[in-house]
Design a protein around this motif. Structure first.
Motif, mmCIF file in Angstrom:
data_model
loop_
_atom_site.group_PDB
_atom_site.id
_atom_site.type_symbol
_atom_site.label_atom_id
_atom_site.label_comp_id
_atom_site.label_asym_id
_atom_site.label_seq_id
_atom_site.Cartn_x
_atom_site.Cartn_y
_atom_site.Cartn_z
ATOM 1 N N GLY A 66 -43.254 -26.377 -18.051
ATOM 2 C CA GLY A 66 -43.322 -25.990 -19.456
ATOM 3 C C GLY A 66 -42.913 -24.546 -19.660
ATOM 4 N N LEU A 67 -43.267 -23.697 -18.699
ATOM 5 C CA LEU A 67 -42.935 -22.279 -18.842
ATOM 6 C C LEU A 67 -41.482 -22.002 -18.482
ATOM 7 C CD1 LEU A 67 -46.131 -20.613 -17.325
ATOM 8 C CD2 LEU A 67 -45.402 -20.602 -19.718
ATOM 9 N N SER A 68 -40.880 -22.936 -17.725
ATOM 10 C CA SER A 68 -39.562 -22.618 -17.167
ATOM 11 C C SER A 68 -38.462 -22.616 -18.213
ATOM 12 C CB SER A 68 -39.220 -23.596 -16.051
ATOM 13 O OG SER A 68 -39.005 -24.871 -16.628
ATOM 14 N N THR A 69 -38.653 -23.371 -19.296
ATOM 15 C CA THR A 69 -37.550 -23.435 -20.249
ATOM 16 C C THR A 69 -38.073 -23.588 -21.663
ATOM 17 O OG1 THR A 69 -35.501 -24.562 -20.822
ATOM 18 C CG2 THR A 69 -37.260 -25.921 -19.972
ATOM 19 N N GLY A 81 -36.825 -22.425 -26.084
ATOM 20 C CA GLY A 81 -35.821 -21.876 -26.981
ATOM 21 C C GLY A 81 -35.374 -20.475 -26.593
ATOM 22 N N GLY A 82 -36.297 -19.712 -25.996
ATOM 23 C CA GLY A 82 -35.925 -18.372 -25.557
ATOM 24 C C GLY A 82 -35.140 -18.427 -24.259
ATOM 25 N N GLU A 83 -34.614 -17.300 -23.854
ATOM 26 C CA GLU A 83 -33.739 -17.304 -22.676
ATOM 27 C C GLU A 83 -34.525 -17.194 -21.376
ATOM 28 O OE1 GLU A 83 -31.156 -14.095 -23.564
ATOM 29 O OE2 GLU A 83 -30.136 -15.224 -25.142
ATOM 30 N N GLY A 84 -35.747 -16.713 -21.468
ATOM 31 C CA GLY A 84 -36.501 -16.451 -20.256
ATOM 32 C C GLY A 84 -36.924 -17.713 -19.539
ATOM 33 N N GLY A 85 -37.184 -17.585 -18.240
ATOM 34 C CA GLY A 85 -37.693 -18.689 -17.445
ATOM 35 C C GLY A 85 -38.698 -18.132 -16.466
ATOM 36 N N LEU A 86 -38.976 -18.921 -15.414
ATOM 37 C CA LEU A 86 -39.982 -18.503 -14.456
ATOM 38 C C LEU A 86 -39.635 -17.172 -13.796
ATOM 39 C CD1 LEU A 86 -40.866 -21.882 -12.759
ATOM 40 C CD2 LEU A 86 -42.199 -20.553 -14.407
ATOM 41 N N ARG A 87 -38.335 -16.986 -13.571
ATOM 42 C CA ARG A 87 -37.920 -15.765 -12.870
ATOM 43 C C ARG A 87 -38.321 -14.522 -13.684
ATOM 44 N NH1 ARG A 87 -32.749 -13.638 -12.195
ATOM 45 N NH2 ARG A 87 -31.969 -15.296 -13.539
ATOM 46 N N LEU A 121 -46.087 -19.075 -23.427
ATOM 47 C CA LEU A 121 -47.303 -19.217 -22.622
ATOM 48 C C LEU A 121 -48.493 -19.741 -23.440
ATOM 49 C CD1 LEU A 121 -48.742 -18.887 -19.934
ATOM 50 C CD2 LEU A 121 -49.170 -16.493 -20.509
ATOM 51 N N PRO A 122 -48.808 -19.120 -24.601
ATOM 52 C CA PRO A 122 -49.960 -19.668 -25.347
ATOM 53 C C PRO A 122 -49.711 -21.097 -25.815
ATOM 54 C CG PRO A 122 -48.907 -17.887 -26.578
ATOM 55 C CD PRO A 122 -48.303 -17.879 -25.208
ATOM 56 N N ARG A 123 -48.475 -21.412 -26.125
ATOM 57 C CA ARG A 123 -48.198 -22.768 -26.588
ATOM 58 C C ARG A 123 -48.392 -23.780 -25.463
ATOM 59 N NH1 ARG A 123 -43.348 -24.969 -30.408
ATOM 60 N NH2 ARG A 123 -43.587 -27.174 -29.892
ATOM 61 N N VAL A 124 -47.933 -23.437 -24.270
ATOM 62 C CA VAL A 124 -48.117 -24.337 -23.127
ATOM 63 C C VAL A 124 -49.608 -24.510 -22.839
ATOM 64 C CG1 VAL A 124 -47.778 -24.519 -20.634
ATOM 65 C CG2 VAL A 124 -45.864 -23.915 -22.105
ATOM 66 N N LEU A 125 -50.352 -23.398 -22.906
ATOM 67 C CA LEU A 125 -51.794 -23.487 -22.645
ATOM 68 C C LEU A 125 -52.496 -24.330 -23.714
ATOM 69 C CD1 LEU A 125 -52.583 -19.843 -21.481
ATOM 70 C CD2 LEU A 125 -52.218 -21.886 -20.083
ATOM 71 N N LEU A 126 -52.090 -24.131 -24.970
ATOM 72 C CA LEU A 126 -52.685 -24.921 -26.044
ATOM 73 C C LEU A 126 -52.378 -26.401 -25.867
ATOM 74 C CD1 LEU A 126 -52.275 -23.254 -29.534
ATOM 75 C CD2 LEU A 126 -54.360 -23.780 -28.291
ATOM 76 N N PHE A 182 -49.776 -34.334 -19.425
ATOM 77 C CA PHE A 182 -48.977 -35.215 -20.284
ATOM 78 C C PHE A 182 -48.510 -34.479 -21.539
ATOM 79 C CE2 PHE A 182 -48.404 -38.373 -23.593
ATOM 80 C CZ PHE A 182 -47.752 -39.416 -22.955
ATOM 81 N N LEU A 183 -49.445 -33.779 -22.193
ATOM 82 C CA LEU A 183 -49.045 -33.148 -23.452
ATOM 83 C C LEU A 183 -48.171 -31.911 -23.209
ATOM 84 C CD1 LEU A 183 -49.338 -33.851 -26.395
ATOM 85 C CD2 LEU A 183 -51.059 -32.082 -26.602
ATOM 86 N N VAL A 184 -48.393 -31.228 -22.095
ATOM 87 C CA VAL A 184 -47.510 -30.096 -21.785
ATOM 88 C C VAL A 184 -46.074 -30.599 -21.637
ATOM 89 C CG1 VAL A 184 -46.897 -28.444 -19.976
ATOM 90 C CG2 VAL A 184 -49.257 -28.606 -20.748
ATOM 91 N N LEU A 185 -45.922 -31.722 -20.941
ATOM 92 C CA LEU A 185 -44.568 -32.255 -20.737
ATOM 93 C C LEU A 185 -44.001 -32.824 -22.037
ATOM 94 C CD1 LEU A 185 -44.999 -33.886 -17.211
ATOM 95 C CD2 LEU A 185 -43.948 -31.697 -17.808
ATOM 96 N N ALA A 186 -44.840 -33.539 -22.806
ATOM 97 C CA ALA A 186 -44.363 -34.088 -24.082
ATOM 98 C C ALA A 186 -43.928 -32.949 -25.003
ATOM 99 C CB ALA A 186 -45.465 -34.918 -24.745
ATOM 100 N N ASP A 187 -44.704 -31.862 -24.993
ATOM 101 C CA ASP A 187 -44.358 -30.743 -25.859
ATOM 102 C C ASP A 187 -43.105 -30.032 -25.355
ATOM 103 O OD1 ASP A 187 -44.938 -29.131 -28.168
ATOM 104 O OD2 ASP A 187 -45.448 -27.521 -26.773
ATOM 105 N N LEU A 188 -42.939 -30.026 -24.038
ATOM 106 C CA LEU A 188 -41.706 -29.461 -23.480
ATOM 107 C C LEU A 188 -40.499 -30.203 -24.063
ATOM 108 C CD1 LEU A 188 -40.158 -27.712 -21.441
ATOM 109 C CD2 LEU A 188 -40.568 -29.462 -19.728
ATOM 110 N N LEU A 189 -40.599 -31.539 -24.066
ATOM 111 C CA LEU A 189 -39.530 -32.340 -24.678
ATOM 112 C C LEU A 189 -39.373 -31.988 -26.154
ATOM 113 C CD1 LEU A 189 -39.778 -36.064 -23.517
ATOM 114 C CD2 LEU A 189 -37.920 -34.429 -23.169
ATOM 115 N N ALA A 190 -40.516 -31.972 -26.857
ATOM 116 C CA ALA A 190 -40.478 -31.776 -28.308
ATOM 117 C C ALA A 190 -39.783 -30.473 -28.666
ATOM 118 C CB ALA A 190 -41.897 -31.786 -28.877
ATOM 119 N N ARG A 191 -39.991 -29.443 -27.846
ATOM 120 C CA ARG A 191 -39.441 -28.156 -28.268
ATOM 121 C C ARG A 191 -38.081 -27.867 -27.664
ATOM 122 N NH1 ARG A 191 -41.080 -24.553 -24.161
ATOM 123 N NH2 ARG A 191 -42.707 -25.479 -22.876
ATOM 124 N N THR A 192 -37.546 -28.774 -26.862
ATOM 125 C CA THR A 192 -36.227 -28.473 -26.282
ATOM 126 C C THR A 192 -35.131 -29.487 -26.586
ATOM 127 O OG1 THR A 192 -36.936 -29.507 -24.224
ATOM 128 C CG2 THR A 192 -37.110 -27.112 -24.346
#
Lengths: 270, 347, 312
Positions: free
Chosen positions: B31-34, B36-42, B64-69, B302-312
Motif C-alpha cells: 500500500g505504501l509502495s505506490t 498518486g504521488g511519485e514516492g515509493g518505499l525507497r 501513510l495515514p490512509r493506509v493505516l486507516l 484485505f482493505l489495505v489492498l482493496a484501497d490500493l486498487l481503489a486509489r490507483t
C-alpha cells in the motif's frame, strides 16, 4: 424419604416456574441422589424440559428451592452450575465447522479460565469420553456432517467430558436406533455406578425407564403425580392418570423389571 | 478424506497471528509502495536530503495515514462480522448485510445535519460527532433487528436476512429523506460521507480510531472461548457456564462500536466482514481464539489492498473503495447463500 | 377495481381537456406567457432579457435575481412537482437538461406545458440556451446583443491572458474526499480562458474524485477552494487547512483562495464576470488584485417581508 436425604444430591422443593402468566411448574418436589438414575416421565407439555432448563440455570428466576450439592441454584454463577451439572439436550445445536473432538472439548469450558487453551489432559479426557460413547471414529469430522444419532453421541461425550456430579438427560435417544440407545444407557448406568454421578433422565420410552431407572417421577401439568421405585410407580392407574392412555403393565419375565405396552384406543377397555 | 485438524493450542494461535501479521505487513508495504504521488518505499526508507517537491511529505501525511486507516477500518468491520456470525451462528451475518452499517449511516448523516460532523474546516481534529452518532445508530439498528428477527426465542436465517435487507432499504429511504431536507452544502457532505471511501486524515484521527478499535477487538478476543460455546446455541452455551446475556451485550455494544467507527470515517464499505472470516475459517478452522485476531489482521490486509486498487486504477481519478469490496463481496455472498443452504448452519 | 376505473376515467378526461385547451399552438409571447423556471442559469438570462415579470414560479435551486425569492417554488429541476407547475398555469417550464427529469418533463408536455430543456453546463451550451430563449420569446434581437457583448467580454479576457505564463490551478469542489472540476466542465474552460492550467485536466469526467497525492505532487501554484460553505466558512486569501502542505507553491506564495461556490460554480450568463474573477485569482498582474466581492457575494437585499401585525 425427605429428611434422610444426604445434602449431596439435587434437592427440589416446591419449585414453581412460569413463562409470563402461564405456570409450567406448579410446585415440584424432587430429589436425585449421587449414583442413582431417576426417570422423569410425563406427557408432552407437562414441564419436563422446563424442569431440566431450570435446573441447568437456563431459565431464571424460579420460586421455591432447588439445591445442587447443598448450594441453592439461585446463588450459583452460571459457571459453577456448569461445573456441577451437565445436560444432554433433546435437540443439540451446532454452528460452523467444529469437529466432534472440538465440540467435546467445549465440555471443558467451565473448568478453564479466560482464554486458556485446553491442556493435554483436557484432550485426553475428551478422547476418552468420545471413546466411551462410541464416537472416537468420527472425532475429526465436522459435527454438522454427522447423522442425528452420531451427533447425539458426540453431545453425550461432551457431557461426560464436563466431569459433572449430575447429568440431566432430556430425551437423549430420540434419534438413536435400539443398539445405540442401549449402549448409551449402559454407559450412563456405568457412569452412575462407578463415578456416583446422579442422573435425572427425561424419557419417553417407558420400558427404557423401567430397565434403567432406580426411581421414577410422573409429571403432569407441572405437578408430580406419583414418585418412588419403578415397580411401585408403574401401575396401570398411575400411568393411565398420567398419560390418559390405556397400557398393559406386567413384569418382564426375563429381567424381573416392569414391562409396559401401550394399547390402542380402538381396543375396548377391559 | 480431510486431514485431521488438531485442537487449537497457544503455539498454533501464535503461528496464525505471526503469519497473518506478516501478510498485513506485506499489504501495508504494498500500500505504501505506490499511489498518486511519485514516492515509493525507497523515498520512505531512504529519505533524500531536502524535500522540495513534497514527495516525502505526501508519503508520510497522505499515503501513510490512509493506509493505516484502511487497515483499522478493514480490521474493525471484519471482527464485527466474525463476532456477529458467532452470536447468530450464521456465516452471512456481516454488519452491512445485517443492516447495522445502515443504522450507523443514519447516525452519521444525522450528525452532519446537526452540524457536529463537519468535514468543514476541522480537517485535523481526531474526534468528530459522527463517530458517536454512528455508534448509536449501529447499536440501535442491531437491537431492533435482533428483536424483530427473533421469533419464539430463535432466529431463522431467512428472517434475519430479510430483516437486514428491509432495514437497509428503510435506512436508505430515511437517508434520502434526510438528504432532501438537507441544505445543498450538507448534501455534499452526506453523499461523500456515505460513499465508502477511505479518507486521508491527520494522525489524530488515526490514533483515536486505533485506540477505540484495538481496545474493542482485544475485549472481544478475551471472550473468544465463549463464542466457541455460543455456537452450541444460547441454551447450550449457558449449560457450559457461559453468561450468555453478558456476552451478547458486549458483542452488541463493541460490534456496534467497531461498525460505527468504521462507517463514521469511511462510509459504507460492504461485505468485507463476510468474505474475510469465511476464508479464514476455511484455512484456520472455526475456533474464535484464532478467528478473532486473524480476522482483524486479515480484514486489515484485505482493505489495505482493496484501497490500493481503489486509489490507483484510474489515476488521477479514484474509485470509492466500497465499489471494490462490493464487487468482490456481492457475488461471494450469493455463492455462500447458494452452497450453504443445504447445511444445518442456518437452523 | 371499479373505483379505480372511474378514477382513471376522470383522470384521462382531465388530461384530454388539458390537451384540447393547450395543445393547438405554442402560446405567443405577446399573450402574457407564464413561465416557471427551475434552471438557475436560465432565471438570470430571463432577467437579462427583461422577462422577470413573466416568471410565476421557480425551482428550488434558483436564487438569483433575489427578487424571485418571493415566488412559489416547484421543487428541484430533477424532480419538479408536476401538480404545482400545472397549478401555476405555466405555459413554459424552463429547465436544465437532466436524465432524472425526463419522465416528469414528458408528462408535463403531455399535459400541455411546453418544456424548454437547456444545457448550461458549459459555455457553448449557455450561448445556445440564450439563443433558444430569445427565439422562443420573440426577443432574438436583444438575445443576440447580449450574446455579442458576452462573447466580446470573453474574447477580451482570453486576449488579455494570452502570452503570459500559465500557472497550475487546482479548483476544489469538495475537499474530503478530494473532488475537482475536470475536462468538459465550465470551470475547466474558465481556468483556460483566464490563462491558467487545470491540473486535473487529464481526469475522466467533468467532476471527478481524484487522488490527493497526485494533485499535491503536481504542485499547484493557485488553489481555488469552493468546498467550505457552511456557516463560518473560510473566505478570502488564506491557506486554511492547506497549510499542512507547505511545500506547495500555492501555499508558499499565499495563493490559496476560499470562495463561495455561488461566485464560480454555478454556470450561466455570469460566466464572463466569473471568468474575470478567475483571472484576478490566477493573473492579478493582468486583471488586478482580487477584491472582497470575489470571495463572498455582497449582501443582497432579501425579499421585502411585510410583517403582518395583529390589529385590533
Amino acid at each position: 424419604m425427605s429428611s434422610a436425604e444426604p445434602a449431596g444430591g439435587i434437592q427440589v422443593r416446591n419449585l414453581r416456574f412460569s413463562y409470563g402468566e402461564r405456570p409450567v411448574l406448579a410446585g415440584v418436589d424432587l430429589s436425585v441422589r449421587p449414583g442413582e438414575i431417576v426417570g422423569l416421565l410425563g406427557p408432552n407439555g407437562s414441564g419436563k424440559s422446563t424442569l431440566v432448563k431450570v435446573l441447568s440455570g437456563v431459565l431464571r428466576p424460579y420460586e421455591g428451592s432447588a439445591t445442587l450439592a447443598g448450594r441453592e441454584l439461585k446463588d450459583m454463577a452460571t459457571r459453577d452450575v456448569a461445573r456441577t451439572l451437565a445436560v444432554v439436550p433433546q435437540e443439540p445445536v451446532f454452528g460452523f465447522s467444529f469437529n466432534a473432538l472440538e465440540v467435546v472439548l467445549m465440555g471443558r469450558h467451565p473448568h478453564l479460565a479466560g482464554l486458556a487453551f485446553e491442556s493435554e489432559s483436557d484432550i485426553a479426557k475428551a478422547r476418552t469420553a468420545l471413546q466411551r460413547c462410541g464416537a472416537l471414529e468420527f472425532a475429526h469430522r465436522p459435527v454438522l456432517e454427522l447423522s442425528a444419532g452420531e451427533r447425539q453421541r458426540v453431545v453425550a461425550a461432551r457431557a461426560l467430558a464436563q466431569e459433572p456430579d449430575f447429568l440431566l438427560l432430556d430425551e437423549p435417544s430420540s434419534f438413536m436406533d435400539i443398539r445405540h440407545q442401549v449402549e448409551l444407557y449402559d454407559l450412563i448406568r456405568d457412569q452412575s455406578d462407578n463415578e456416583a454421578t446422579g442422573v435425572m433422565a427425561v424419557l419417553h420410552d417407558l420400558n427404557i425407564a423401567a430397565e434403567y431407572c432406580d426411581r421414577i417421577y410422573l409429571l403432569k401439568e407441572g405437578r408430580i403425580l406419583a414418585s418412588g421405585p419403578t415397580a411401585e410407580v408403574f401401575t396401570y392407574a398411575n400411568l393411565k392418570a398420567t398419560f390418559d392412555t390405556d397400557v398393559y403393565v406386567d413384569v418382564n419375565a426375563l429381567t424381573g423389571r416392569m414391562l409396559v405396552v401401550p394399547l390402542s384406543q380402538r381396543r375396548k377397555p377391559r | 478424506m480431510r486431514t485431521a485438524r488438531k485442537p487449537l493450542t497457544a503455539a498454533g494461535l501464535l503461528w496464525g497471528v505471526v503469519i497473518l501479521t506478516a501478510v498485513l505487513a506485506c499489504s501495508i508495504l504494498a500500500g505504501l509502495s505506490t499511489g498518486g504521488g511519485e514516492g515509493g518505499l525507497r523515498e520512505l526508507l531512504f529519505p533524500a536530503a531536502g524535500d522540495g517537491d513534497g514527495t516525502r511529505q505526501i508519503l508520510l501525511q497522505v499515503r501513510l495515514p490512509r493506509v493505516l486507516l484502511a487497515a483499522l477500518i478493514g480490521g474493525a468491520l471484519t471482527v464485527a462480522g466474525a463476532v456477529f456470525q458467532a452470536l447468530l451462528r450464521n456465516p452471512l451475518a456481516d454488519p452491512f448485510v445485517l443492516g447495522v452499517s445502515g443504522g450507523a449511516s443514519i447516525g452519521s448523516v444525522l450528525a452532519v445535519l446537526a452540524g457536529i460532523g463537519g468535514t468543514g474546516a476541522g480537517m485535523a481534529f481526531g474526534l468528530d460527532g459522527r463517530m458517536l452518532f454512528a455508534f448509536l445508530g449501529a447499536l440501535g439498528a442491531l437491537i431492533l433487528i435482533e428483536k424483530i428477527a427473533t421469533v419464539d426465542g430463535s432466529m431463522s436465517v431467512y428472517t434475519l436476512l430479510l430483516t437486514g435487507a428491509i432495514f437497509n432499504a428503510f435506512s436508505g429511504a430515511l437517508i434520502y429523506f434526510l438528504q432532501s431536507i438537507a441544505s445543498l452544502e450538507q448534501l455534499h457532505d452526506i453523499v461523500f460521507s456515505l460513499m465508502g471511501h477511505v479518507p486521508s486524515t491527520g494522525f489524530g484521527t488515526v490514533a483515536v480510531l486505533a485506540i477505540g478499535i484495538l481496545a474493542a477487538v482485544l475485549y472481544l478476543f478475551l471472550q473468544a472461548r465463549d463464542y466457541n460455546a455460543m455456537t452450541l446455541g444460547e441454551e447450550g452455551a449457558t449449560q457450559l457456564g457461559v453468561d450468555v446475556e453478558r456476552v451478547k451485550r458486549r458483542t452488541f455494544v463493541l460490534g456496534s462500536l467497531l461498525t460505527g467507527l468504521a462507517v463514521s470515517v469511511a462510509g459504507l464499505v460492504g461485505f468485507i466482514g463476510l468474505v474475510v472470516p469465511h476464508m479464514l475459517r476455511l484455512v484456520l478452522g472455526p475456533d474464535h481464539r484464532m478467528l478473532i485476531p486473524c480476522s482483524f489482521l486479515g480484514g486489515a490486509s484485505f482493505l489495505v489492498l482493496a484501497d490500493l486498487l481503489a486509489r490507483t486504477v484510474i489515476l488521477p481519478g479514484e474509485l470509492p473503495v466500497g465499489v471494490i469490496t462490493a464487487l468482490v463481496g456481492g457475488p461471494f455472498f450469493l455463492y455462500l447463500l447458494r452452497t450453504r443452504r443445504t447445511g444445518h448452519e442456518f437452523r | 377495481m371499479r373505483p379505480a376505473l372511474i378514477l382513471l376515467a376522470i383522470l384521462s378526461a382531465a388530461c384530454s381537456n388539458n390537451l384540447q385547451e393547450q395543445k393547438p399552438d405554442p402560446v405567443s409571447p405577446k399573450d402574457g406567457l407564464r413561465l416557471v423556471v427551475v434552471s438557475p442559469s436560465a432565471a438570470e438570462m430571463l432577467a437579462e432579457l427583461g422577462m422577470l415579470e413573466r416568471i410565476v414560479g421557480i425551482g428550488d435551486f434558483v436564487s438569483r435575481p433575489p427578487g424571485l425569492n418571493r415566488l412559489p417554488r416547484v421543487g428541484p429541476y430533477n424532480a419538479p412537482n408536476i401538480e404545482k407547475v400545472l397549478d401555476l398555469r405555466a405555459d413554459i417550464l424552463v429547465t436544465v437538461r437532466s436524465e432524472a427529469a425526463r419522465a416528469s418533463n414528458a408528462r408535463l408536455r403531455d399535459l400541455g406545458v411546453e418544456v424548454l430543456e437547456l444545457d448550461t453546463s458549459h459555455w457553448e451550451g449557455t450561448r445556445q440556451a440564450l439563443r433558444t430563449l430569445g427565439d422562443r420569446l420573440d426577443l432574438g434581437e436583444s438575445a443576440g446583443e447580449i450574446l455579442a457583448s458576452l462573447d466580446e467580454a470573453m474574447t477580451t479576457i482570453r486576449q488579455r491572458a494570452e502570452g503570459s505564463p500559465s500557472p497550475k490551478v487546482l479548483f476544489v469542489v469538495g475537499r474530503d474526499p478530494l473532488y475537482v472540476a475536470g475536462p468538459g466542465s465550465h470551470i475547466d474552460a474558465m481556468i483556460q480562458t483566464a490563462g491558467g492550467t487545470n491540473i486535473a485536466a487529464d481526469s475522466d469526467s467533468p467532476y471527478q474524485l481524484v487522488s490527493l497525492e497526485t494533485m499535491l505532487q503536481r504542485l499547484p501554484e493557485v488553489i481555488i477552494d469552493t468546498s467550505d460553505n457552511g456557516p463560518d466558512a473560510l473566505r478570502g486569501r488564506l491557506p486554511g487547512p492547506w497549510d499542512t502542505w507547505d511545500f506547495l507553491p500555492a501555499v508558499r506564495e499565499n495563493r490559496v483562495f476560499w470562495i463561495d461556490p455561488d461566485l464560480l460554480v454555478i454556470p450561466g450568463i455570469r460566466l464572463p464576470a466569473m471568468t474575470e474573477r478567475m483571472g484576478r485569482l490566477i493573473h492579478p498582474e493582468i486583471f488586478g488584485d482580487p477584491v472582497e466581492a470575489d470571495f463572498e457575494p455582497s449582501p443582497e437585499p432579501g425579499p421585502t417581508e411585510t410583517t403582518i401585525e395583529d390589529s385590533p
